[in-house]
Design a protein around this motif. Structure first.
Motif, mmCIF file in Angstrom:
data_model
loop_
_atom_site.group_PDB
_atom_site.id
_atom_site.type_symbol
_atom_site.label_atom_id
_atom_site.label_comp_id
_atom_site.label_asym_id
_atom_site.label_seq_id
_atom_site.Cartn_x
_atom_site.Cartn_y
_atom_site.Cartn_z
ATOM 1 N N THR A 68 -0.333 1.570 -4.766
ATOM 2 C CA THR A 68 0.267 1.639 -6.225
ATOM 3 C C THR A 68 0.106 0.492 -7.072
ATOM 4 N N THR A 69 0.283 0.777 -8.379
ATOM 5 C CA THR A 69 0.259 -0.622 -9.326
ATOM 6 C C THR A 69 1.520 -0.807 -9.933
ATOM 7 N N ARG A 123 5.294 -4.034 -9.624
ATOM 8 C CA ARG A 123 5.835 -5.247 -10.548
ATOM 9 C C ARG A 123 5.928 -4.656 -11.760
ATOM 10 N N SER A 144 5.623 -2.463 -20.576
ATOM 11 C CA SER A 144 7.002 -2.368 -20.380
ATOM 12 C C SER A 144 7.788 -3.120 -20.911
ATOM 13 N N GLY A 163 7.122 2.988 -12.659
ATOM 14 C CA GLY A 163 6.937 1.848 -11.940
ATOM 15 C C GLY A 163 8.267 1.347 -11.508
ATOM 16 N N GLY A 208 4.690 9.088 -9.996
ATOM 17 C CA GLY A 208 4.017 9.924 -9.105
ATOM 18 C C GLY A 208 4.066 9.513 -7.810
ATOM 19 N N ASP A 209 4.897 8.172 -7.344
ATOM 20 C CA ASP A 209 5.003 7.680 -6.154
ATOM 21 C C ASP A 209 6.448 7.582 -5.610
ATOM 22 N N LEU A 212 8.488 4.433 -5.200
ATOM 23 C CA LEU A 212 8.777 3.690 -6.348
ATOM 24 C C LEU A 212 10.054 4.670 -6.898
ATOM 25 N N ASP A 227 1.613 1.065 -19.868
ATOM 26 C CA ASP A 227 0.485 0.866 -18.931
ATOM 27 C C ASP A 227 -0.023 1.781 -17.774
ATOM 28 N N VAL A 228 0.450 3.096 -18.463
ATOM 29 C CA VAL A 228 -0.074 4.423 -17.474
ATOM 30 C C VAL A 228 -1.591 4.592 -18.040
ATOM 31 N N TYR A 285 -4.237 2.062 -17.349
ATOM 32 C CA TYR A 285 -5.021 1.047 -16.847
ATOM 33 C C TYR A 285 -6.330 1.418 -16.365
HETATM 34 C C1 LIG Z 1 0.245 0.103 -14.030
HETATM 35 S S1 LIG Z 1 1.749 0.759 -13.394
HETATM 36 C C2 LIG Z 1 2.714 0.547 -14.948
HETATM 37 C C3 LIG Z 1 4.432 0.792 -14.282
HETATM 38 C C4 LIG Z 1 5.490 0.470 -15.344
HETATM 39 N N1 LIG Z 1 5.252 1.508 -16.559
HETATM 40 C C5 LIG Z 1 4.915 -0.840 -15.987
HETATM 41 O O1 LIG Z 1 4.526 -0.974 -17.272
HETATM 42 O O2 LIG Z 1 5.793 -1.923 -15.455
HETATM 43 C C6 LIG Z 1 1.211 2.315 -13.752
HETATM 44 C C7 LIG Z 1 2.343 3.324 -13.126
HETATM 45 O O3 LIG Z 1 1.653 4.735 -13.273
HETATM 46 C C8 LIG Z 1 1.755 5.604 -11.768
HETATM 47 N N2 LIG Z 1 1.188 6.514 -11.680
HETATM 48 C C9 LIG Z 1 -0.311 6.444 -11.722
HETATM 49 N N3 LIG Z 1 -1.053 7.539 -11.507
HETATM 50 C C10 LIG Z 1 -0.048 8.420 -11.717
HETATM 51 C C11 LIG Z 1 0.080 9.865 -11.706
HETATM 52 N N4 LIG Z 1 -1.024 10.595 -11.530
HETATM 53 N N5 LIG Z 1 1.129 10.553 -11.943
HETATM 54 C C12 LIG Z 1 2.283 9.690 -11.956
HETATM 55 N N6 LIG Z 1 2.250 8.605 -11.881
HETATM 56 C C13 LIG Z 1 1.335 7.729 -11.875
HETATM 57 C C14 LIG Z 1 1.839 4.275 -10.821
HETATM 58 O O4 LIG Z 1 2.674 4.839 -9.713
HETATM 59 C C15 LIG Z 1 2.586 2.975 -11.614
HETATM 60 O O5 LIG Z 1 3.850 3.042 -11.276
#
Ligand SMILES: C[S@@+](CC[C@H](N)C(=O)[O-])C[C@H]1O[C@@H](n2cnc3c(N)ncnc32)[C@H](O)[C@@H]1O
Length: 310
Positions: free
Chosen positions: A119-120, A123, A128, A156, A176-177, A180, A225-226, A228
């Motif tokens: 997962t991303t 952090r 955010s 996240g 989704g995780d 998390l 940052d969803v 990325y």
């Molecule tokens: C780059 S991180 C950003 C986390 C937080 N929003 C931040 O800015 O610190 C992207 C987040 O999107 C979630 N994510 C990625 N693909 C997803 C999906 N298909 N469904 C739900 N969450 C998802 C990841 O688990 C992660 O927590």
């Protein structure tokens, strides 16, 4: 930003601003010692590095004729005498983000992991930080948040959603995780002693975009940052088409023009109405502290905020 807020956010030691001679009052030393003592259990390595830089600079300028300097030096010496192995950077740390003068949010996270355990979200990402600041401090964003039902996608570590507790009428933090989502729940608890937060107005749950479950109906859908990676965009855009909401506000750090162009193209193809309501430029000089939270330029030099309606 005060030096104390920078320390609580674990801003890299090499860019911490050193205090001027006039700033070195009793109160300054008192606050520095209590800030370091509050950090030392979660990250003694960082405190030692920070104190090494600060103490060296004070000594070089002969600013040590104060009772408090001795106390500061004692703390530094006690950390320096421990073997390096004990002080190594720990994988998880508790950072504190200053939202405004009244509010700060504590987040347990893995600041050194851009991606790990599949997962991303281990952090807090740059968009955010921006949305947490704007939603709490900028009048033009307030109508979307104040007394509104808000759902956060891909939360996240949960910084934005947690910063909205009390301001919004209800916040649902989703990711989704499942691991998390547990982490988000723990982070909400970390802040529960703070009178500014009303914990009855939150919930957290697993929500996978494009999956069989839908987000709860809400006024404002938020996400940071969803966007990325191009591989995750189709499911996200599908969700933006199908979920029930009045407006969506999505923050996206620009790291790669190809990804941003794909995101904008897919929003248009999905016949969603979208506009960019803010572009924040981040200075390439990491030592610029122009907001209550520090932005790391290595994450990208601009953040776009998209307003999306169906
Ligand atoms: C780059 S991180 C950003 C986390 C937080 N929003 C931040 O800015 O610190 C992207 C987040 O999107 C979630 N994510 C990625 N693909 C997803 C999906 N298909 N469904 C739900 N969450 C998802 C990841 O688990 C992660 O927590």
């Amino acid at each position: 930003m005060s030096l104390f807020d920078l320390l609580r956010q674990r801003v890299p030691v090499r860019i911490l601003p050193l205090p001027t001679r006039d700033e070195c009052t009793e109160d300054f030393f008192y606050q520095l010692i209590s800030t370091c003592e509050s950090i030392v259990t979660s990250n003694p390595f960082y405190v030692r590095k920070a104190l090494s830089r600060i103490v060296d600079s004070l000594e070089a300028r002969s600013i040590y004729d104060d009772n408090y300097f001795d106390k500061l030096y004692e703390l530094y010496a006690s950390l320096s005498s421990q073997p390096l192995g004990d002080l190594d950077t720990i994988p998880q740390d508790i950072l504190e983000y200053r939202i405004n003068e009244q509010k700060s949010v504590k987040i347990k996270e893995s600041p050194n992991f851009i991606s790990g355990r599949g997962t991303t979200g281990l952090r807090t990402w740059e968009a955010s930080k921006l949305l947490a600041l704007r939603f709490n401090n900028d009048k033009s964003y307030l109508p979307y948040i104040q007394n509104k039902k808000v759902v956060e996608l891909g939360a996240g570590t949960g910084l934005i959603g947690i910063s909205l507790l009390r301001l919004a009428s209800h916040v649902t933090l989703t990711d989704g995780d499942p691991n998390l989502v547990d982490q988000i729940t723990n982070n909400i608890r970390l802040n529960e002693n703070d009178a500014l937060f009303d914990l009855k107005t939150y919930s957290s749950r697993v929500l996978l975009w494009g999956g069989p479950e839908s987000a709860p109906k809400c006024d404002t859908l938020i996400g940071a940052d969803v966007t990325y990676d191009v591989s995750i965009l189709p499911e996200l855009v599908k969700s933006l088409q199908s979920y029930e909401y009045s407006v969506a506000l999505i923050g996206a750090t620009v790291r790669n023009e190809v990804t941003i162009n794909a995101w904008e193209g897919q929003l248009t193809d999905a016949k969603l109405n979208w506009e960019i309501i803010e572009i924040k430029q981040i200075s390439s000089d990491p030592g610029v502290f122009d907001e209550p939270i520090w932005f790391d330029p290595s994450g990208g030099l601009s953040i776009k905020v998209y307003k999306i309606c169906k």
